[in-house]
Every structure is written in C-alpha cells, then in structure tokens.
Design an enzyme around this catalytic site. Structure first.
Site, mmCIF file in Angstrom:
data_model
loop_
_atom_site.group_PDB
_atom_site.id
_atom_site.type_symbol
_atom_site.label_atom_id
_atom_site.label_comp_id
_atom_site.label_asym_id
_atom_site.label_seq_id
_atom_site.Cartn_x
_atom_site.Cartn_y
_atom_site.Cartn_z
ATOM 1 N N ASP A 195 0.854 -1.186 0.000
ATOM 2 C CA ASP A 195 0.000 0.000 0.000
ATOM 3 C C ASP A 195 0.890 1.236 0.000
ATOM 4 O O ASP A 195 1.994 1.210 0.550
ATOM 5 C CB ASP A 195 -0.896 0.010 1.250
ATOM 6 C CG ASP A 195 -2.200 0.775 1.029
ATOM 7 O OD1 ASP A 195 -2.125 2.010 0.832
ATOM 8 O OD2 ASP A 195 -3.274 0.160 1.054
ATOM 9 N N ASN A 196 0.371 2.313 -0.625
ATOM 10 C CA ASN A 196 1.095 3.595 -0.553
ATOM 11 C C ASN A 196 0.480 4.518 0.489
ATOM 12 O O ASN A 196 0.898 5.672 0.618
ATOM 13 C CB ASN A 196 1.118 4.282 -1.928
ATOM 14 C CG ASN A 196 -0.272 4.677 -2.415
ATOM 15 O OD1 ASN A 196 -1.277 4.484 -1.740
ATOM 16 N ND2 ASN A 196 -0.337 5.245 -3.615
ATOM 17 N N ASN B 224 -2.729 7.159 -10.742
ATOM 18 C CA ASN B 224 -2.702 6.091 -9.751
ATOM 19 C C ASN B 224 -3.435 4.854 -10.246
ATOM 20 O O ASN B 224 -2.918 3.735 -10.179
ATOM 21 C CB ASN B 224 -3.332 6.588 -8.451
ATOM 22 C CG ASN B 224 -3.319 5.531 -7.353
ATOM 23 O OD1 ASN B 224 -2.320 5.319 -6.679
ATOM 24 N ND2 ASN B 224 -4.441 4.854 -7.163
ATOM 25 N N THR C 135 -16.074 -1.336 -11.026
ATOM 26 C CA THR C 135 -17.230 -0.763 -10.342
ATOM 27 C C THR C 135 -18.439 -0.828 -11.258
ATOM 28 O O THR C 135 -18.324 -0.674 -12.481
ATOM 29 C CB THR C 135 -16.967 0.700 -9.935
ATOM 30 O OG1 THR C 135 -18.189 1.319 -9.537
ATOM 31 C CG2 THR C 135 -16.376 1.506 -11.077
ATOM 32 N N SER D 245 -17.766 10.507 -14.187
ATOM 33 C CA SER D 245 -16.718 11.140 -13.386
ATOM 34 C C SER D 245 -15.355 10.716 -13.915
ATOM 35 O O SER D 245 -15.232 9.715 -14.651
ATOM 36 C CB SER D 245 -16.835 10.745 -11.907
ATOM 37 O OG SER D 245 -16.373 9.416 -11.699
ATOM 38 N N HIS E 203 -14.610 7.153 -12.522
ATOM 39 C CA HIS E 203 -15.227 6.057 -13.247
ATOM 40 C C HIS E 203 -14.576 5.862 -14.622
ATOM 41 O O HIS E 203 -14.434 4.731 -15.101
ATOM 42 C CB HIS E 203 -16.729 6.304 -13.395
ATOM 43 C CG HIS E 203 -17.493 6.114 -12.120
ATOM 44 N ND1 HIS E 203 -17.969 7.169 -11.379
ATOM 45 C CD2 HIS E 203 -17.841 4.995 -11.452
ATOM 46 C CE1 HIS E 203 -18.592 6.710 -10.314
ATOM 47 N NE2 HIS E 203 -18.528 5.391 -10.327
ATOM 48 N N LYS F 64 -11.537 3.850 -14.238
ATOM 49 C CA LYS F 64 -11.823 2.432 -14.027
ATOM 50 C C LYS F 64 -12.158 1.738 -15.358
ATOM 51 O O LYS F 64 -11.841 0.566 -15.548
ATOM 52 C CB LYS F 64 -12.963 2.258 -13.024
ATOM 53 C CG LYS F 64 -12.654 2.790 -11.632
ATOM 54 C CD LYS F 64 -11.374 2.215 -11.062
ATOM 55 C CE LYS F 64 -11.526 0.786 -10.600
ATOM 56 N NZ LYS F 64 -12.301 0.612 -9.362
ATOM 57 N N VAL G 91 -30.113 13.579 0.849
ATOM 58 C CA VAL G 91 -30.361 12.890 -0.412
ATOM 59 C C VAL G 91 -30.146 13.869 -1.547
ATOM 60 O O VAL G 91 -30.714 14.967 -1.553
ATOM 61 C CB VAL G 91 -31.798 12.329 -0.460
ATOM 62 C CG1 VAL G 91 -32.088 11.719 -1.821
ATOM 63 C CG2 VAL G 91 -31.998 11.307 0.646
ATOM 64 N N TYR G 92 -29.311 13.506 -2.501
ATOM 65 C CA TYR G 92 -29.004 14.390 -3.619
ATOM 66 C C TYR G 92 -30.153 14.388 -4.630
ATOM 67 O O TYR G 92 -30.559 13.342 -5.142
ATOM 68 C CB TYR G 92 -27.725 13.945 -4.331
ATOM 69 C CG TYR G 92 -26.455 14.061 -3.520
ATOM 70 C CD1 TYR G 92 -26.446 14.632 -2.246
ATOM 71 C CD2 TYR G 92 -25.242 13.583 -4.025
ATOM 72 C CE1 TYR G 92 -25.276 14.726 -1.520
ATOM 73 C CE2 TYR G 92 -24.065 13.682 -3.304
ATOM 74 C CZ TYR G 92 -24.090 14.248 -2.049
ATOM 75 O OH TYR G 92 -22.923 14.347 -1.329
#
Length: 402
Positions: A31-32, A117, A143, A178, A181, A184, A252-253
């Site tokens: 881990d970093n 990253n 995801t 985003s 995402h 990913k 809640v958005y």
C-alpha cells in the site's frame, strides 16, 4: 496460495487480508497509504478509529503468514517488479485504486492523480504479471458505475450484438459520469487487452456500493476497518447511517431516484475471496477474462434513506430526510436492471439483509457518536461537478422534476 494484495490498508483491503490469512493463504500486502492522506486532505477522518499500519501488520501476523511492504504500484514499477519476481504470487488482488468519484472531480490535481494512480497501477501490475508470473490470476476491482445507466439491462461484461446481419459478442459499452469512473473503464480496457493479447487470466469485479462496519474476522478493535462519512470517501448509505446516529438529517441528492447496486462489506469480502481462490474457466470467461457483477440488490437513494430512517427510528433515533441540490451530473430518473448470475452460480449467498446491515452499522457507530458529531461539517456536499459556465436544466432546487 501465495497472494499479493495491493491496497491492503483500505476499507476492503484490510478485512480481505484477514479473511485470506485465516483461510491459510500466504499474503504480502502492499500500500502507498494514500487513502489516509487523501481523506485527511479533504478535512475528514475515519468515523471509526483505526490502528496504525505497524499495529495492523502485527495483528495480521497473528492470523497467518503475512508481510507488509510500503509500495506505490503506479509510481514504483521497479520495486513492484522486484516484489512479484521474488514472491511469485499465484494470485494478485488489485484494490490499490483511488476509489472516490467526488475526489476525482474536486480539482485538476486530484483528477490527474486519480488517473495516474489507477491506470498506471493497473498497467504496471499487468506488465509484471506478463514478465514474471504469467500463470497467476489477477482479481481487479472495477465498479458497477462503469456501466452508467443505459436504457437496457446490464449484462456481466459482454453481450451479443447483431449489426447489418452480422453477430458478435462484445464488451458492453461504458458510460461514465466522473474522472474516477473513466479511469476504471481504462483499467478494464487494459485487463481485456492483457487477457486477449498476453493470455493472462483476469477477473474484473464490477462491484456495487459497499456498506458496513464489520465482518466476521473483526474480533478485536485492532481488526476494525476504516469508515468514512465525508462526501468524497463516504458512500451515500454509510453517510446516512452516520447522520442517523447524531440525528442529523439524512442528505439525499436531488430527487433521490438514482438507483444503484449494493453489497454488504462481509459479503464483499466473501465474494472477493471466492474470486481469488477460483481462477476463470472457459465456461465463465472469454479469453480468460471473467467479468463479475458483484452486488446483492439495487435500491434508489430515496429507498436507502428511508430504510436508514426507519431502522434508526426503531432504535430510538429521531431522523428526517432532507433533499439537497444534486452536486453531481447524473440522470435523476433512469432504468436500472443489472444482471448478477455468476456469483450465485458459484454458490454465493448473501449473509444479511440491508436492514440487518444498517442496524449493525448504527449500533457500531453509536459508540462513536461524539466523534461523528465533530465531523458533521463534512456531511454536506461542497464539490460541484457541473462547470461554472453551465446552468442546471430542469427540476427545482431539490432536483425533482415538477
């Protein structure tokens, strides 16, 4: 097996290491430590106190054959190569990714670092696998957000397409909202490439939103994993339970009708363990590339808020739901029907319902009520995804249509 676990200090990585060790595997965790740094940089901290890396290493060594190495897999390719060459892992789990969409949309620096990253880390791992352990198996964490919200059912990675009288099986299109995402999707593209061209065996886990405060291996405080509640690193359901404990309105958005897939933390650990221990087969993969949609059930944000409110109410908390303008750019109302058959075909069954999981979370967080009260300023969103020169189209100030 000898297992290299990248991202061992994270929310999922730490309990996964515990489970793998208790099942008799030899684990090197790397881990970093960026999760600790990034959460602090956003003015927050884990709502549940977590042990130092040194204390965690000692605790894991009590469970089995474990080593920890500080290693940034994206920025230290030579050190990664040496680790893989000497350890020769039979399985590699890559959780060493910046996991927050909001963090990736907060500023250029964080967006750029997210891509570097996540994408370079994936590339370095794949290259080292090709060079030193081509018979190993990589489990990489994707995801469900990669798929977006298409107006048709979402398959597990691939679907059959007929165009101009010809048919082929192709990767299902990705539609992201985003920088995170999108990064990913790029790692999934790299994995698909490496399976086809380098003949590597890879499982790409399209995981739903993970929630929970405990797993069966957390028998002492030192084995507790982190629990973030800020807008960047705290998922909506985890933030909601923290709100409930201090009787803060559950935020809640927008409309709250955005639907997502969910899985409880202990079930996520069981699934990832299952994926790690079982390499892809010809029947569940294409060119050795297996895509698994890993979740239990799907709920709208409004449904999640109502579940948390009701469970909290039964425990004596007085909690309301508050709609706030949606800082994100996403469909407020959409079709959502993802498939998830492969886990069940492998024998997986969920261990708790969402209501049982929420009750556990509220009970665990109640111990840290004063700590959460001090963190309440991080609950409300401040990062706005929409460019300053554009205006919100449609809906009122809550994001509701009409």
């Amino acid at each position: 097996m000898r297992i290299l676990l990248c991202g061992v200090d994270g929310y999922i990585g730490y309990p996964l290491a515990q489970n793998l060790l208790l099942r008799g595997h030899t684990v090197i965790g790397v881990d970093n430590l960026s999760r600790r740094v990034n959460v602090t940089s956003m003015g927050s901290q884990s709502a549940i106190p977590i042990s130092s890396v040194f204390e965690r290493t000692k605790a894991l060594q009590k469970l089995g054959d474990y080593q920890f190495r500080y290693l940034d897999i994206a920025a230290m390719p030579e050190k990664l190569a040496e680790c893989i060459r000497s350890f020769r892992p039979e399985a590699i789990v890559n959780l060493a990714q910046q996991p927050s969409a909001a963090f990736s949309m907060s500023n250029l620096k964080n967006a750029s670092w997210t891509v570097q990253n996540n994408v370079l880390g994936a590339l370095n791992l794949l290259w080292c696998m090709r060079e030193y352990v081509p018979d190993s198996h990589l489990v990489t964490l994707g995801t469900m957000g990669e798929y977006g919200c298409p107006n048709l059912p979402i398959p597990e990675g691939f679907f059959k397409v007929t165009y101009r009288g010809m048919t082929d099986i192709l990767p299902f299109p990705r539609q992201t909202n985003s920088v995170y995402h999108t990064s990913k999707v790029q790692t999934s593209d790299l994995a698909w490439f490496a399976a086809r061209v380098w003949e590597l065996r890879i499982t790409d886990v399209m995981q739903g939103i993970v929630y929970g405060t405990r797993t069966d291996t957390m028998t002492e405080d030192v084995y507790r994993t982190r629990f973030d509640i800020d807008e960047c690193f705290g998922t909506m359901i985890n933030r909601a339970t923290a709100c409930a404990v201090i009787e803060h309105p559950i935020l809640v958005y927008g409309s709250g009708l955005q639907t997502r897939a969910y899985i409880q933390l202990r079930d996520s650990i069981k699934c990832l363990t299952m994926m790690t221990e079982n390499h892809p087969t010809d029947s569940d993969s294409i060119h050795g590339y297996r895509v698994v949609n890993q979740f239990d059930e799907s709920y709208s944000c409004r449904e999640v808020a109502e579940i948390v409110r009701d469970v909290a109410g039964a425990l004596g908390y007085d909690v309301e739901i508050e709609h706030v303008p949606n800082p994100r750019i996403e469909p407020e109302v959409h079709f959502y029907e993802p498939e998830h058959e492969k886990l069940y075909n492998m024998g997986w069954k969920p261990t708790v319902t969402i209501r049982e999981g929420v009750r556990e979370m509220i009970e665990d967080l109640s111990v840290y009520r004063e700590r959460i009260e001090k963190l309440k300023d991080v609950l409300r969103p401040k990062i706005v995804w929409r460019p300053k020169h554009t205006a919100v189209k449609g809906g009122d100030e809550t994001g509701r249509k009409g």
